[in-house]
Design an enzyme around this catalytic site. Structure first.
Site, PDB file in Angstrom:
ATOM      1  N   ALA A   1      74.426  59.304  41.895  1.00  0.00           N
ATOM      2  CA  ALA A   1      74.430  58.041  41.168  1.00  0.00           C
ATOM      3  C   ALA A   1      73.059  57.370  41.250  1.00  0.00           C
ATOM      4  O   ALA A   1      72.492  56.933  40.242  1.00  0.00           O
ATOM      5  CB  ALA A   1      75.509  57.112  41.719  1.00  0.00           C
ATOM      6  N   SER A  37      81.787  58.604  49.295  1.00  0.00           N
ATOM      7  CA  SER A  37      81.863  59.879  48.579  1.00  0.00           C
ATOM      8  C   SER A  37      80.474  60.448  48.336  1.00  0.00           C
ATOM      9  O   SER A  37      79.461  59.747  48.407  1.00  0.00           O
ATOM     10  CB  SER A  37      82.602  59.731  47.244  1.00  0.00           C
ATOM     11  OG  SER A  37      81.714  59.458  46.185  1.00  0.00           O
ATOM     12  N   ILE A  38      80.469  61.733  48.013  1.00  0.00           N
ATOM     13  CA  ILE A  38      79.222  62.447  47.739  1.00  0.00           C
ATOM     14  C   ILE A  38      78.538  61.934  46.477  1.00  0.00           C
ATOM     15  O   ILE A  38      77.341  62.121  46.278  1.00  0.00           O
ATOM     16  CB  ILE A  38      79.515  63.960  47.609  1.00  0.00           C
ATOM     17  CG1 ILE A  38      78.223  64.773  47.739  1.00  0.00           C
ATOM     18  CG2 ILE A  38      80.249  64.268  46.299  1.00  0.00           C
ATOM     19  CD1 ILE A  38      78.460  66.273  47.890  1.00  0.00           C
ATOM     20  N   LYS A  39      79.296  61.251  45.621  1.00  0.00           N
ATOM     21  CA  LYS A  39      78.763  60.807  44.330  1.00  0.00           C
ATOM     22  C   LYS A  39      77.659  59.759  44.472  1.00  0.00           C
ATOM     23  O   LYS A  39      76.891  59.530  43.542  1.00  0.00           O
ATOM     24  CB  LYS A  39      79.881  60.257  43.458  1.00  0.00           C
ATOM     25  CG  LYS A  39      80.987  61.255  43.134  1.00  0.00           C
ATOM     26  CD  LYS A  39      80.513  62.390  42.261  1.00  0.00           C
ATOM     27  CE  LYS A  39      81.681  63.237  41.786  1.00  0.00           C
ATOM     28  NZ  LYS A  39      81.268  64.289  40.859  1.00  0.00           N
ATOM     29  N   ASP A  40      77.563  59.110  45.646  1.00  0.00           N
ATOM     30  CA  ASP A  40      76.486  58.141  45.854  1.00  0.00           C
ATOM     31  C   ASP A  40      75.127  58.791  45.645  1.00  0.00           C
ATOM     32  O   ASP A  40      74.188  58.167  45.124  1.00  0.00           O
ATOM     33  CB  ASP A  40      76.545  57.573  47.274  1.00  0.00           C
ATOM     34  CG  ASP A  40      77.737  56.665  47.505  1.00  0.00           C
ATOM     35  OD1 ASP A  40      78.523  56.467  46.569  1.00  0.00           O
ATOM     36  OD2 ASP A  40      77.879  56.162  48.638  1.00  0.00           O
TER      37      ASP A  40
END
Length: 456
Positions: A50, A44-47
């Site tokens: 994060a 996901s793009i959240k890496d």
């Protein structure tokens, strides 16, 4: 990118851009490209954000060696944080909501994270909400740090520094529109701001969901709690205003129904061969709703945030889809059932009203059950059985507030839901459904007797 990555964190970013060939054909003019963030290590793009939040916290001395990372997350941010925590030697405690898919929660646990599941249908300020629980934990757990993805501006900074420049480079500066789901606001604000700095004519269109406050706030400046009610779509929309959402960057917000988002999620896999998540379905459904605004010379970039494996038990599960009325079935629908009483307004009772008042409203309206609201938001329900039990057990309960005796809120269903799915949702614990017509912005109630008469 490096030929050999020193750690898995070095593999984050530089995700591919892919042309869509079937879904937009004959509907959307111009070129439609998708930025496949599913290629990140955590799918996901959240890496991106994060790692950015962690490294900024390390530099600021907020996150110390051996510390514990705490966050309220729907799963994808938690995955990015958990992967970075493994590499960097931190522990993780995450809070999430009970509407999130089991796959997301299990994935977090696979990386050693502790996951606390909290109720969805409560205000953010409620001590039981996943926002409040995570804030409490950071006060209780020694040497801990809360990432706070909603208000931590390292979130949007990650997309300004990474996602935006990648889109600009991959399109050789020819991008004309960015279409992206809005949740924490980091992607749309960060990438959108970068692209507008390179070319102020670029349009940034955010995708919202019914039950979220974003669209009305953007258009009117009003935070309207009446816009808030439970929804199914994951990864977009909110019932508060995160600090990362820069409404000045967003040119337009388009709302998409739960059903349209779910159905499009399945279409992406079957028609384009791309296994993407629920917010990708919402983004593509929103794109089609906006099709009339595009010209043949436009180059539209749509961000696909996460991977379809997170939703195997939901949007890609036929039984789950049927249970919510998302798969079309022949015969009567909720629209047919409410047609005979569309002129009647939905009757509800406020949570602070007394039990005696609730009985009075029921008597006057002729309903045997009704929703309980707080600031216009549905938070529970009452029926004759629970009110009778309360009064029988304690006659003094007549002066007690309704929220002391209320039961769980009635589920919301789309007005196109078939009668078989409606019937399956009516149980001894759930005697009614709230039917939402998103086009007319109306809500109706269907009871067991309504459905029984239709089936007879």
């Amino acid at each position: 990118m490096k030929k050999i990555c020193d750690t898995i964190l070095d593999a984050i970013g530089h995700t591919p851009m892919v042309r869509l060939n079937r879904i937009p054909r004959g509907v959307v003019n111009g070129t439609v490209l998708v930025k496949l963030e599913t290629f990140n290590p955590g799918n996901s793009i959240k890496d991106r954000m994060a790692v950015k939040m962690i490294e900024d916290a390390e530099r600021a001395g907020l996150l110390k060696p051996g510390g514990t990372i705490i966050e309220g997350t729907s799963g994808n941010t938690g995955m990015g944080l958990a992967i970075a925590a493994v590499v960097k030697g931190y522990k993780c405690v995450f809070t999430t909501t009970d509407k999130q898919s089991k796959e997301k929660i299990d994935a977090l646990k696979a990386f050693g994270a502790e996951v606390i599941v909290c109720p969805t249908n409560v205000d953010p300020e409620d001590p039981r909400s996943y926002y409040s629980v995570s804030s409490r934990l950071v006060q209780e757990v020694p040497n801990s740090w809360k990432a706070n993805q909603y208000d931590n501006l390292s979130n949007s900074a990650a997309h300004y520094e990474q996602t935006g420049p990648e889109i600009w480079d991959q399109t050789d500066g020819r991008v004309t529109h960015l279409v992206v789901g809005v949740g924490t606001g980091g992607t749309v604000s960060g990438a959108g701001r970068y692209l507008k700095e390179r070319n102020p004519r670029i349009k940034v269109w955010g995708i919202d969901t019914y039950g979220s406050v974003f669209k009305k706030y953007k258009e009117t400046g009003e935070f309207d709690k009446n816009e808030i009610y439970p929804y199914i779509t994951e990864g977009i929309g909110e019932d508060f205003l995160p600090g990362n959402v820069d409404f000045a960057v967003i040119d337009h917000l388009e709302k998409v129904t739960d059903k349209d988002a779910a159905m499009m999620t399945r279409r992406i896999a079957r028609e384009e061969g791309i296994f993407a998540g629920n917010s990708a379905g919402a983004a593509m459904a929103g794109l089609l709703q906006l099709a009339r605004h595009f010209t043949r010379d436009d180059m539209v970039v749509v961000i696909f945030h996460d991977h379809g494996t997170r939703y195997l038990g939901k949007m890609f599960n036929d039984e789950w889809m049927r249970a919510r009325g998302f798969l079309e079935k022949k015969g009567l629908t909720a629209r047919d059932l409410v047609a005979s009483h569309r002129e009647h307004r939905l009757v509800s009772v406020d949570y602070a009203d007394t039990v005696a008042r609730a009985v009075q409203v029921m008597t006057e309206s002729g309903y045997s059950q009704m929703p309980v609201t707080r600031d216009g938001r549905v938070i529970g329900s009452v029926n004759e059985t629970c009110l009778y039990a309360a009064l029988r057990n304690d006659p003094a309960a007549r002066t007690a507030p309704v929220d002391a005796v209320m039961q769980a809120a009635f589920p919301f269903v789309d007005i196109s839901t078939g009668i078989d799915a409606l019937a399956a949702m009516i149980t001894s614990d759930n005697p009614a459904l709230l039917v939402r017509d998103f086009k007319s912005d109306e809500t109706f109630i269907l009871t067991r007797s309504d459905i029984m008469r239709a089936m007879a």
